[in-house]
Design an enzyme around this catalytic site. Structure first.
Site, mmCIF file in Angstrom:
data_model
loop_
_atom_site.group_PDB
_atom_site.id
_atom_site.type_symbol
_atom_site.label_atom_id
_atom_site.label_comp_id
_atom_site.label_asym_id
_atom_site.label_seq_id
_atom_site.Cartn_x
_atom_site.Cartn_y
_atom_site.Cartn_z
ATOM 1 C CB ALA A 1 38.789 51.275 45.002
ATOM 2 C CD GLU B 1 35.572 47.454 51.139
ATOM 3 O OE1 GLU B 1 36.281 48.059 49.892
ATOM 4 O OE2 GLU B 1 36.342 47.444 52.176
ATOM 5 C CD GLU C 1 39.870 44.894 49.032
ATOM 6 O OE1 GLU C 1 39.866 43.648 49.138
ATOM 7 O OE2 GLU C 1 39.073 45.857 48.918
HETATM 8 N N1 CAA Z 1 40.085 49.681 38.652
HETATM 9 C C1 CAA Z 1 40.170 49.988 37.774
HETATM 10 N N2 CAA Z 1 40.156 49.355 36.577
HETATM 11 C C2 CAA Z 1 39.478 48.106 36.445
HETATM 12 C C3 CAA Z 1 39.204 47.452 37.717
HETATM 13 C C4 CAA Z 1 39.375 48.234 39.069
HETATM 14 N N3 CAA Z 1 39.250 47.618 40.216
HETATM 15 N N4 CAA Z 1 38.712 46.225 37.548
HETATM 16 C C5 CAA Z 1 38.600 46.138 36.165
HETATM 17 N N5 CAA Z 1 39.225 47.295 35.696
HETATM 18 C C6 CAA Z 1 39.329 47.556 34.120
HETATM 19 C C7 CAA Z 1 40.503 46.605 33.554
HETATM 20 O O1 CAA Z 1 41.719 47.486 34.071
HETATM 21 C C8 CAA Z 1 40.121 46.762 32.292
HETATM 22 O O2 CAA Z 1 40.552 47.863 31.717
HETATM 23 P P1 CAA Z 1 41.515 48.031 30.132
HETATM 24 O O3 CAA Z 1 40.515 47.379 29.150
HETATM 25 O O4 CAA Z 1 41.572 49.399 29.868
HETATM 26 O O5 CAA Z 1 42.750 47.302 30.562
HETATM 27 C C9 CAA Z 1 38.668 46.634 32.113
HETATM 28 O O6 CAA Z 1 38.352 46.936 33.419
HETATM 29 C C10 CAA Z 1 38.319 44.994 31.979
HETATM 30 O O7 CAA Z 1 38.918 44.285 33.193
HETATM 31 P P2 CAA Z 1 39.636 43.029 32.660
HETATM 32 O O8 CAA Z 1 40.203 43.099 31.304
HETATM 33 O O9 CAA Z 1 40.539 42.861 33.603
HETATM 34 O O10 CAA Z 1 38.430 41.893 32.558
HETATM 35 P P3 CAA Z 1 38.446 40.372 32.849
HETATM 36 O O11 CAA Z 1 37.115 39.873 32.409
HETATM 37 O O12 CAA Z 1 39.693 39.765 32.598
HETATM 38 O O13 CAA Z 1 38.502 40.465 34.388
HETATM 39 C C11 CAA Z 1 38.259 40.973 36.789
HETATM 40 C C12 CAA Z 1 37.553 40.843 35.322
HETATM 41 C C13 CAA Z 1 38.372 39.783 37.481
HETATM 42 C C14 CAA Z 1 37.045 41.748 37.717
HETATM 43 C C15 CAA Z 1 39.429 41.864 36.750
HETATM 44 O O14 CAA Z 1 39.197 43.070 36.054
HETATM 45 C C16 CAA Z 1 39.881 42.266 38.107
HETATM 46 O O15 CAA Z 1 40.454 41.523 38.707
HETATM 47 N N6 CAA Z 1 39.771 43.608 38.533
HETATM 48 C C17 CAA Z 1 40.287 43.894 39.711
HETATM 49 C C18 CAA Z 1 39.410 43.693 41.039
HETATM 50 C C19 CAA Z 1 40.257 44.165 42.172
HETATM 51 O O16 CAA Z 1 41.273 43.568 42.804
HETATM 52 N N7 CAA Z 1 39.275 44.605 43.002
HETATM 53 C C20 CAA Z 1 39.667 45.318 44.628
HETATM 54 C C21 CAA Z 1 40.329 46.821 44.026
HETATM 55 S S1 CAA Z 1 41.107 47.377 45.452
HETATM 56 C C22 CAA Z 1 39.740 47.912 46.409
HETATM 57 O O17 CAA Z 1 38.647 47.990 46.295
HETATM 58 C C23 CAA Z 1 40.332 48.718 47.894
HETATM 59 C C24 CAA Z 1 39.327 49.432 48.710
HETATM 60 O O18 CAA Z 1 38.676 48.268 49.524
HETATM 61 C C25 CAA Z 1 38.636 50.448 48.919
#
Ligand code: CAA
Length: 260
Positions: free
Chosen positions: A66, A114, A134
Protein backbone atom coordinates in the site's frame (compact mmCIF):
# COMPACT_ATOMS: atom_id res chain seq x y z
CA UNK A 1 -12.10 2.97 -19.65
CA UNK A 2 -10.00 5.85 -18.42
CA UNK A 3 -7.19 4.11 -16.54
CA UNK A 4 -4.34 6.28 -15.26
CA UNK A 5 -1.98 4.03 -13.31
CA UNK A 6 -2.89 0.63 -14.70
CA UNK A 7 -2.48 -0.66 -18.25
CA UNK A 8 -4.62 -3.35 -19.79
CA UNK A 9 -4.40 -5.35 -23.00
CA UNK A 10 -6.05 -8.47 -24.31
CA UNK A 11 -4.84 -11.03 -26.82
CA UNK A 12 -6.29 -14.44 -27.64
CA UNK A 13 -8.72 -14.23 -24.73
CA UNK A 14 -5.88 -13.60 -22.26
CA UNK A 15 -5.89 -10.26 -20.45
CA UNK A 16 -2.76 -8.60 -19.10
CA UNK A 17 -3.05 -6.05 -16.30
CA UNK A 18 0.07 -4.04 -15.52
CA UNK A 19 0.30 -1.80 -12.49
CA UNK A 20 2.22 1.15 -13.83
CA UNK A 21 3.70 3.37 -11.13
CA UNK A 22 7.32 2.28 -11.39
CA UNK A 23 8.57 5.54 -9.84
CA UNK A 24 6.92 4.41 -6.57
CA UNK A 25 7.62 0.68 -6.90
CA UNK A 26 4.02 0.28 -8.17
CA UNK A 27 2.69 0.97 -4.67
CA UNK A 28 -1.09 0.79 -4.35
CA UNK A 29 -2.24 4.39 -4.03
CA UNK A 30 -5.84 5.52 -4.39
CA UNK A 31 -5.49 5.90 -8.16
CA UNK A 32 -4.19 2.35 -8.68
CA UNK A 33 -6.94 0.95 -6.47
CA UNK A 34 -9.61 2.92 -8.35
CA UNK A 35 -8.23 1.81 -11.72
CA UNK A 36 -8.19 -1.83 -10.61
CA UNK A 37 -11.75 -1.58 -9.31
CA UNK A 38 -13.03 -0.12 -12.60
CA UNK A 39 -11.11 -2.59 -14.73
CA UNK A 40 -12.09 -5.70 -12.76
CA UNK A 41 -15.74 -4.68 -12.80
CA UNK A 42 -15.54 -4.33 -16.57
CA UNK A 43 -13.75 -7.68 -17.02
CA UNK A 44 -16.31 -9.42 -14.84
CA UNK A 45 -19.19 -7.93 -16.85
CA UNK A 46 -17.77 -8.36 -20.35
CA UNK A 47 -16.38 -11.89 -19.97
CA UNK A 48 -14.03 -11.33 -22.93
CA UNK A 49 -11.09 -13.06 -21.25
CA UNK A 50 -10.68 -16.62 -20.11
CA UNK A 51 -7.54 -16.00 -18.07
CA UNK A 52 -5.68 -12.96 -16.90
CA UNK A 53 -2.11 -12.05 -15.94
CA UNK A 54 -1.37 -9.42 -13.30
CA UNK A 55 2.09 -7.89 -13.10
CA UNK A 56 4.02 -4.74 -12.23
CA UNK A 57 5.80 -2.38 -14.62
CA UNK A 58 9.57 -2.24 -14.67
CA UNK A 59 12.21 -4.63 -13.47
CA UNK A 60 12.24 -3.85 -9.76
CA UNK A 61 8.79 -4.24 -8.34
CA UNK A 62 5.63 -6.23 -8.68
CA UNK A 63 3.98 -4.04 -6.02
CA UNK A 64 5.83 -2.75 -2.92
CA UNK A 65 2.67 -2.50 -0.83
CA UNK A 66 0.00 0.00 0.00
CA UNK A 67 1.18 3.57 -0.53
CA UNK A 68 2.85 4.42 2.78
CA UNK A 69 2.86 8.15 2.10
CA UNK A 70 -0.92 8.19 1.63
CA UNK A 71 -1.40 6.49 4.99
CA UNK A 72 0.22 9.29 6.96
CA UNK A 73 -2.30 11.03 9.22
CA UNK A 74 -5.19 8.59 8.76
CA UNK A 75 -7.54 8.29 11.74
CA UNK A 76 -8.23 4.78 13.09
CA UNK A 77 -11.66 4.86 11.44
CA UNK A 78 -10.17 5.91 8.09
CA UNK A 79 -7.51 3.19 8.37
CA UNK A 80 -10.16 0.58 9.08
CA UNK A 81 -12.14 1.79 6.05
CA UNK A 82 -8.99 1.65 3.92
CA UNK A 83 -8.53 -2.00 4.91
CA UNK A 84 -12.20 -2.83 4.28
CA UNK A 85 -12.01 -1.29 0.79
CA UNK A 86 -8.70 -2.98 -0.04
CA UNK A 87 -9.96 -6.34 1.20
CA UNK A 88 -13.06 -5.98 -0.98
CA UNK A 89 -10.86 -5.44 -4.02
CA UNK A 90 -8.72 -8.50 -3.22
CA UNK A 91 -11.90 -10.52 -2.72
CA UNK A 92 -13.15 -9.36 -6.10
CA UNK A 93 -9.98 -10.75 -7.69
CA UNK A 94 -10.32 -14.04 -5.84
CA UNK A 95 -13.96 -14.31 -6.91
CA UNK A 96 -13.41 -13.52 -10.61
CA UNK A 97 -14.91 -16.34 -12.69
CA UNK A 98 -11.65 -16.85 -14.60
CA UNK A 99 -8.17 -17.67 -13.29
CA UNK A 100 -5.72 -14.88 -12.56
CA UNK A 101 -1.95 -15.42 -12.64
CA UNK A 102 0.27 -13.10 -10.62
CA UNK A 103 3.57 -12.69 -12.48
CA UNK A 104 5.73 -11.53 -9.59
CA UNK A 105 8.50 -9.66 -11.38
CA UNK A 106 10.15 -8.04 -8.32
CA UNK A 107 9.28 -6.84 -4.81
CA UNK A 108 5.92 -8.18 -3.60
CA UNK A 109 5.65 -6.62 -0.17
CA UNK A 110 2.73 -5.94 2.15
CA UNK A 111 -0.30 -5.05 0.04
CA UNK A 112 1.64 -6.28 -3.01
CA UNK A 113 1.94 -9.78 -1.58
CA UNK A 114 -1.70 -9.57 -0.51
CA UNK A 115 -2.65 -8.71 -4.10
CA UNK A 116 -0.70 -11.72 -5.40
CA UNK A 117 -2.27 -13.94 -2.74
CA UNK A 118 -5.73 -13.09 -4.09
CA UNK A 119 -4.69 -14.52 -7.49
CA UNK A 120 -4.98 -18.19 -8.40
CA UNK A 121 -1.31 -18.73 -9.24
CA UNK A 122 1.92 -16.96 -8.42
CA UNK A 123 4.79 -17.30 -10.86
CA UNK A 124 7.91 -15.42 -9.84
CA UNK A 125 11.15 -14.11 -11.22
CA UNK A 126 14.05 -15.69 -9.38
CA UNK A 127 15.08 -12.13 -8.44
CA UNK A 128 11.77 -11.37 -6.70
CA UNK A 129 11.62 -10.63 -2.98
CA UNK A 130 8.50 -10.93 -0.91
CA UNK A 131 7.20 -10.48 2.61
CA UNK A 132 4.81 -8.70 4.95
CA UNK A 133 6.88 -5.80 6.37
CA UNK A 134 3.91 -4.07 8.06
CA UNK A 135 5.22 -4.74 11.60
CA UNK A 136 8.32 -2.72 10.70
CA UNK A 137 5.94 0.25 10.21
CA UNK A 138 3.93 -0.37 13.40
CA UNK A 139 1.06 -1.81 11.34
CA UNK A 140 -0.39 -5.18 10.52
CA UNK A 141 -1.31 -6.46 7.05
CA UNK A 142 -4.68 -4.98 6.11
CA UNK A 143 -5.50 -6.34 2.67
CA UNK A 144 -6.01 -9.97 3.71
CA UNK A 145 -2.43 -11.07 4.36
CA UNK A 146 -2.97 -12.61 7.78
CA UNK A 147 -5.83 -14.69 6.42
CA UNK A 148 -4.70 -15.71 2.94
CA UNK A 149 -1.08 -16.38 3.83
CA UNK A 150 -2.05 -18.65 6.73
CA UNK A 151 -4.49 -20.48 4.49
CA UNK A 152 -1.84 -20.86 1.75
CA UNK A 153 1.22 -21.70 3.82
CA UNK A 154 -0.22 -22.78 7.18
CA UNK A 155 -0.16 -20.76 10.37
CA UNK A 156 3.42 -21.53 11.39
CA UNK A 157 4.94 -20.08 8.21
CA UNK A 158 2.45 -17.21 8.14
CA UNK A 159 3.62 -16.25 11.65
CA UNK A 160 7.23 -16.55 10.51
CA UNK A 161 6.57 -14.09 7.68
CA UNK A 162 4.14 -11.62 9.27
CA UNK A 163 5.72 -11.39 12.74
CA UNK A 164 9.31 -11.00 11.51
CA UNK A 165 8.50 -8.52 8.74
CA UNK A 166 11.54 -9.95 6.93
CA UNK A 167 12.01 -10.13 3.19
CA UNK A 168 12.28 -13.60 1.70
CA UNK A 169 13.86 -14.85 -1.51
CA UNK A 170 11.92 -16.18 -4.48
CA UNK A 171 13.61 -19.56 -3.90
CA UNK A 172 12.28 -19.65 -0.33
CA UNK A 173 8.79 -18.83 -1.61
CA UNK A 174 9.06 -21.66 -4.12
CA UNK A 175 10.24 -24.15 -1.49
CA UNK A 176 7.34 -23.21 0.79
CA UNK A 177 4.86 -23.65 -2.07
CA UNK A 178 3.86 -20.01 -2.43
CA UNK A 179 5.20 -19.77 -5.98
CA UNK A 180 4.34 -22.56 -8.39
CA UNK A 181 7.15 -21.66 -10.82
CA UNK A 182 10.39 -19.65 -10.77
CA UNK A 183 11.85 -18.15 -13.94
CA UNK A 184 14.70 -16.03 -15.14
CA UNK A 185 13.34 -12.45 -15.24
CA UNK A 186 13.13 -12.43 -19.06
CA UNK A 187 11.25 -15.73 -19.05
CA UNK A 188 8.57 -14.70 -16.56
CA UNK A 189 6.00 -13.13 -18.90
CA UNK A 190 6.44 -15.85 -21.57
CA UNK A 191 5.87 -18.47 -18.84
CA UNK A 192 2.79 -16.62 -17.57
CA UNK A 193 1.44 -16.31 -21.13
CA UNK A 194 2.06 -20.01 -21.75
CA UNK A 195 0.10 -20.99 -18.64
CA UNK A 196 -2.66 -18.49 -19.46
CA UNK A 197 -2.82 -19.93 -22.99
CA UNK A 198 -3.46 -23.40 -21.58
CA UNK A 199 -6.12 -22.07 -19.21
CA UNK A 200 -7.81 -20.23 -22.07
CA UNK A 201 -8.50 -23.57 -23.79
CA UNK A 202 -10.30 -25.03 -20.76
CA UNK A 203 -14.05 -24.88 -20.18
CA UNK A 204 -14.71 -21.41 -18.71
CA UNK A 205 -17.64 -22.34 -16.51
CA UNK A 206 -15.87 -25.43 -15.22
CA UNK A 207 -12.90 -23.24 -14.24
CA UNK A 208 -15.21 -20.78 -12.47
CA UNK A 209 -16.72 -23.64 -10.49
CA UNK A 210 -13.34 -25.17 -9.65
CA UNK A 211 -12.42 -21.76 -8.19
CA UNK A 212 -15.67 -21.59 -6.28
CA UNK A 213 -15.30 -25.12 -4.89
CA UNK A 214 -11.71 -24.54 -3.75
CA UNK A 215 -12.10 -20.96 -2.51
CA UNK A 216 -15.44 -21.39 -0.78
CA UNK A 217 -15.34 -25.11 -0.01
CA UNK A 218 -12.05 -25.26 1.85
CA UNK A 219 -13.26 -22.92 4.61
CA UNK A 220 -16.18 -25.24 5.38
CA UNK A 221 -16.30 -28.65 6.97
CA UNK A 222 -15.27 -31.44 4.58
CA UNK A 223 -18.89 -32.63 4.40
CA UNK A 224 -20.09 -29.15 3.44
CA UNK A 225 -17.24 -28.75 0.93
CA UNK A 226 -18.15 -32.09 -0.66
CA UNK A 227 -21.79 -31.00 -0.91
CA UNK A 228 -20.71 -27.81 -2.69
CA UNK A 229 -18.54 -29.90 -5.04
CA UNK A 230 -21.33 -32.34 -5.93
CA UNK A 231 -23.80 -29.47 -6.49
CA UNK A 232 -21.36 -27.74 -8.85
CA UNK A 233 -20.50 -31.03 -10.56
CA UNK A 234 -24.21 -31.43 -11.27
CA UNK A 235 -24.37 -27.94 -12.73
CA UNK A 236 -21.63 -28.72 -15.24
CA UNK A 237 -24.16 -31.07 -16.86
CA UNK A 238 -26.40 -28.07 -17.58
CA UNK A 239 -23.69 -26.63 -19.87
CA UNK A 240 -23.22 -27.11 -23.61
CA UNK A 241 -19.50 -27.18 -22.96
CA UNK A 242 -19.70 -30.49 -21.12
CA UNK A 243 -21.34 -32.04 -24.20
CA UNK A 244 -18.55 -30.63 -26.36
CA UNK A 245 -15.82 -31.83 -23.94
CA UNK A 246 -17.11 -35.40 -23.87
CA UNK A 247 -17.75 -35.46 -27.64
CA UNK A 248 -14.26 -34.14 -28.36
CA UNK A 249 -12.75 -36.87 -26.17
CA UNK A 250 -14.66 -39.58 -28.05
CA UNK A 251 -13.72 -38.05 -31.42
CA UNK A 252 -10.05 -37.74 -30.32
CA UNK A 253 -9.80 -33.99 -30.99
CA UNK A 254 -9.26 -30.91 -28.82
CA UNK A 255 -12.46 -29.49 -27.34
CA UNK A 256 -13.68 -26.12 -28.56
CA UNK A 257 -15.42 -24.59 -25.55
CA UNK A 258 -17.82 -21.66 -25.99
CA UNK A 259 -18.28 -20.74 -22.34
CA UNK A 260 -21.90 -21.80 -21.90
N1 CAA B 1 4.58 3.38 -0.65
C1 CAA B 1 4.94 4.57 -1.16
N2 CAA B 1 6.09 4.77 -1.80
C2 CAA B 1 6.91 3.70 -1.94
C3 CAA B 1 6.60 2.43 -1.43
C4 CAA B 1 5.36 2.30 -0.76
N3 CAA B 1 4.93 1.11 -0.27
N4 CAA B 1 7.61 1.60 -1.70
C5 CAA B 1 8.53 2.31 -2.37
N5 CAA B 1 8.11 3.59 -2.52
C6 CAA B 1 8.81 4.70 -3.17
C7 CAA B 1 9.94 5.21 -2.30
O1 CAA B 1 9.45 6.09 -1.32
C8 CAA B 1 10.80 5.88 -3.34
O2 CAA B 1 10.23 7.13 -3.66
P1 CAA B 1 11.17 8.46 -3.70
O3 CAA B 1 12.10 8.22 -4.85
O4 CAA B 1 10.18 9.54 -3.96
O5 CAA B 1 11.85 8.53 -2.38
C9 CAA B 1 10.65 4.99 -4.57
O6 CAA B 1 9.45 4.22 -4.35
C10 CAA B 1 11.79 4.00 -4.73
O7 CAA B 1 11.93 3.28 -3.52
P2 CAA B 1 13.32 3.13 -2.73
O8 CAA B 1 14.19 4.30 -2.99
O9 CAA B 1 13.00 2.81 -1.30
O10 CAA B 1 13.91 1.86 -3.47
P3 CAA B 1 14.88 0.74 -2.90
O11 CAA B 1 15.31 -0.07 -4.07
O12 CAA B 1 15.93 1.33 -2.04
O13 CAA B 1 13.96 -0.16 -1.94
C11 CAA B 1 11.97 -1.36 -1.29
C12 CAA B 1 12.88 -0.87 -2.46
C13 CAA B 1 12.70 -2.40 -0.44
C14 CAA B 1 10.75 -2.00 -1.94
C15 CAA B 1 11.58 -0.16 -0.42
O14 CAA B 1 11.06 0.88 -1.24
C16 CAA B 1 10.54 -0.47 0.63
O15 CAA B 1 10.86 -1.03 1.65
N6 CAA B 1 9.26 -0.10 0.38
C17 CAA B 1 8.21 -0.24 1.34
C18 CAA B 1 7.76 -1.69 1.48
C19 CAA B 1 6.69 -1.80 2.53
O16 CAA B 1 6.89 -1.56 3.70
N7 CAA B 1 5.45 -2.24 2.13
C20 CAA B 1 4.33 -2.39 3.02
C21 CAA B 1 3.46 -1.17 2.97
S1 CAA B 1 2.20 -1.17 4.19
C22 CAA B 1 0.95 -2.11 3.56
O17 CAA B 1 1.05 -2.66 2.49
C23 CAA B 1 -0.26 -2.22 4.44
C24 CAA B 1 -1.28 -3.18 3.97
O18 CAA B 1 -1.17 -4.38 4.12
C25 CAA B 1 -2.53 -2.69 3.42
Amino acid sequence: MDLKSVRYSVENKVGTITIARPEAMNALNKQVLTDLRVLLHELDQKREVRACILTGEGEKAFVAGADIKEMEGLSPAQAREMAVQGQALMQKIEDLPFPVIAAVNGFALGGGLELALACDFMLASNKAKWGLPEVTLGLIPGYGGTQRLSRNLGRALARRVALSGEMFSAQQGYEWGLFTQLCEPADLMPAARKLAGVLATRAPMAMAWVKEAINHGSDRTQAEGLKLESDLFGRTFETKDHLEGIKAFVEKRPADFQGH
